[in-house]
Design a protein around this motif. Structure first.
Motif, PDB file in Angstrom:
ATOM      1  N   GLU A  51      -8.328   1.821  -3.996  1.00 30.96           N
ATOM      2  CA  GLU A  51      -8.725   2.965  -4.812  1.00 30.96           C
ATOM      3  C   GLU A  51      -9.825   3.807  -4.167  1.00 30.96           C
ATOM      4  O   GLU A  51      -9.991   4.972  -4.490  1.00 30.96           O
ATOM      5  N   LYS A  90      -3.919   5.213  -1.114  1.00 29.63           N
ATOM      6  CA  LYS A  90      -4.557   4.167  -1.912  1.00 29.63           C
ATOM      7  C   LYS A  90      -3.751   2.881  -1.908  1.00 29.63           C
ATOM      8  O   LYS A  90      -4.312   1.795  -2.042  1.00 29.63           O
ATOM      9  N   LYS A  91      -2.438   2.990  -1.768  1.00 32.33           N
ATOM     10  CA  LYS A  91      -1.632   1.765  -1.754  1.00 32.33           C
ATOM     11  C   LYS A  91      -1.862   0.962  -0.476  1.00 32.33           C
ATOM     12  O   LYS A  91      -1.560  -0.241  -0.431  1.00 32.33           O
ATOM     13  N   SER A 139       4.177   3.102   7.421  1.00 34.77           N
ATOM     14  CA  SER A 139       4.234   4.004   6.275  1.00 34.77           C
ATOM     15  C   SER A 139       3.807   5.384   6.732  1.00 34.77           C
ATOM     16  O   SER A 139       2.688   5.573   7.176  1.00 34.77           O
TER      17      SER A 139
END
Length: 419
Positions: free
Chosen positions: A366, A361-362, A8
Motif C-alpha cells: 500500500e 501496490k500489488k 508484470s
C-alpha cells in the motif's frame, strides 16, 4: 532468460492509428502512460511462454539515433548487437582500482564546488561529475570539468564545447524518439551541427589513441575502453560509435539517479540520519573520517537499500517500447475485462513503463509510492516480501539486454553518497 517465472508489465491504453493505413500495419501508439493510469492495463508475461527475445525489436531506434550515435550497442540488434556486447562486456572489469580512485578524486571536487550557505543546482554538478568519470572510463583520462569549475579555469574550452554539443544533440534525440516512425520531422541544420562537434571531438581522441607514438608512450597502468577496443578493431568509425553509445548510456542515467537520491534524502531526514549513522560507523564523519575503499562500500548495507529504493521510484529508463518483428500476442490485457489475449501485428509497437510497474501496490504494498528503503531489508518484517520480486524490479532492464555498466553506476553513486 531468468528463472523467475513472471514479469508484470503495466501497459498504457493502446489505440490504433488509422493514419498508418493502408501502406503499413496499424501502429499501436502508447498514450497518456503516466497521466491516465486509470485506463492502463496490467499484463503478466511468463518469459517461458513468449518468444520475447526474437518476436520484438527496437523499431525505429536505429535511424532515430544514428545521426549522433551511429551504429553501436545501443542502436544495434541481432548479430551486430551480440558482437558489440561480447566486445564490450569484459571492458567493464578493466582498471577498476583506477576507476575507484577517479570516483574518489572527482567526488572531492564535487564537494568543493558546493558553496556554503547558498542555494546550488546539484544536478548541474552531477552531470559534470559523471562526465568526468565516464570520460576517464572511456579514454583513460578525465575531462576534469569539475576541477575547472572549482578553479574557475576556462582553458578547457574544447571540452566545454563538446559537453554542450553532446547535451543539445541528446535533446534532439529524445524529442525524435517520442515521435516513433515520424522521428525525421525533428532534425535539421542545428542538429547536424551539434552532432558534428561531438564527432570531431571523439575522432580526435580516437586518432590520438591510434597513433603509434601514443601507444608507445601510454602509461602501463592506464587501460581504458578505447585502449581495449583498439585491440579488436582499428576502424575509427566503429571506435567512435561504440564510445558514444557507452557515454550516452552511462553519463546521464547516473547523474539523474544522484539528483533524485539527494532530493529524496533532503525530503526524508530520518533516512538521511540512518544513512549518516551507517557511514559514520564504517569510515567516520567530518574531519575525522577517511575515504572508503570498495570493502567499506560492501559493508554499508543501508546505503545499498537507499540506492535500490531510489531506482525503484525513479528508474533510469522509466518508459520503453519494443516493436513486433512478427505477429504475436500478449497473454492478457484484451477484451472488456482485460483478461483476454492482445493481438500484436508485425510492425506494431508496444510501450511499457517500468516507472509504473515499480509503483504497483500489488507488488510493493500500500505504501508503494513512498520512499522507504527498509522495504528491501530482509531482516525487517514487511507487508510484502521482495525477496523474489524478480521481473517486478527492472532498474537496469533485464534479460539479454541488461545494462552492462550497472556495477560502474553502483560504484559512482555509492562513492558520491558516502562522501
Amino acid at each position: 532468460m531468468s528463472s523467475v517465472s513472471k514479469v508484470s508489465i503495466p501497459l498504457s491504453r493502446i489505440t490504433s492509428s488509422p493514419s498508418c493505413r493502408p501502406s503499413s500495419p496499424v501502429s499501436f501508439w502508447v498514450r497518456d502512460l503516466i497521466s491516465k493510469l486509470e485506463t492502463s492495463s496490467e499484463v503478466t508475461i511468463s518469459p517461458g511462454s513468449t518468444d520475447s527475445e526474437t518476436a520484438y525489436g527496437l523499431g525505429a531506434r536505429s535511424p532515430t539515433f544514428a545521426p549522433l550515435l551511429g551504429d553501436g550497442i545501443f542502436t544495434q540488434e541481432a548479430a551486430p548487437w551480440k558482437h558489440s556486447r561480447d566486445m564490450l562486456r569484459p571492458l567493464f572489469s578493466l582498471n577498476r582500482a583506477n576507476i575507484f580512485t577517479q570516483v574518489e578524486e572527482h567526488t572531492e571536487y564535487l564537494v568543493n564546488c558546493i558553496p556554503t550557505g547558498e542555494f546550488v543546482d546539484l544536478q548541474t554538478l552531477f552531470f559534470r561529475f559523471t562526465f568526468d568519470t565516464t570520460t576517464f572510463l572511456l579514454f583513460g583520462k578525465s575531462m576534469n570539468s569539475l576541477q575547472a569549475t572549482f578553479n574557475r579555469d576556462d582553458s578547457n574550452a574544447g571540452e566545454a564545447r563538446f559537453s554542450e554539443a553532446f547535451r543539445v544533440s541528446q535533446d534532439f534525440l529524445f524529442r525524435r524518439g517520442r515521435l516513433g516512425d515520424l522521428y525525421w520531422l525533428i532534425g535539421g541544420k542545428e542538429f547536424r551541427r551539434q552532432c558534428s562537434i561531438v564527432h570531431e571531438f571523439i575522432d580526435e581522441a580516437v586518432q590520438e589513441a591510434l597513433s603509434a607514438e601514443y601507444q608507445k608512450d601510454k602509461a602501463a597502468d592506464v587501460h581504458s575502453f578505447l585502449d581495449a577496443l583498439i585491440q579488436q578493431t582499428r576502424d575509427p568509425k566503429v571506435l567512435r560509435d561504440q564510445l558514444l553509445n557507452v557515454m550516452l548510456a552511462g553519463r546521464d542515467t547516473t547523474a539523474c539517479c544522484l539528483t533524485w537520491t539527494f532530493r529524496l534524502l533532503a525530503q526524508h531526514p530520518d533516512v538521511l540520519a540512518n544513512l549518516r549513522q551507517e557511514i559514520g560507523s564504517v569510515v567516520g564523519l567530518g574531519t575525522g573520517s577517511r575515504l572508503p575503499d570498495r570493502n567499506d562500500l560492501k559493508r554499508m548495507k543501508y546505503l545499498n537499500l537507499v540506492f535500490k529504493e531510489v531506482l525503484r521510484l525513479y528508474p533510469s529508463v522509466p518508459i520503453n517500447s519494443r516493436t513486433a518483428l512478427e505477429a504475436t500476442t500478449l497473454p492478457t490485457g484484451g477484451g472488456p475485462d482485460g483478461t483476454k489475449p492482445v493481438m500484436i501485428r508485425k510492425g506494431e509497437a508496444v510501450g511499457y513503463s517500468v516507472y509504473v510497474m515499480h509503483r504497483l501496490k500489488k507488488l510493493y504494498g500500500e505504501d508503494a509510492d513512498s520512499f522507504r528503503p527498509e522495504r528491501w531489508d530482509p531482516d525487517v518484517k514487511n507487508a510484502v516480501d521482495l525477496k523474489n520480486i524478480g521481473w517486478g524490479y527492472l532498474p537496469f532492464n533485464g534479460g539479454p539486454r541488461i545494462c552492462l555498466g550497472r556495477k560502474f553506476a553502483y560504484l559512482s553513486i555509492d562513492g558520491t553518497l558516502e562522501d
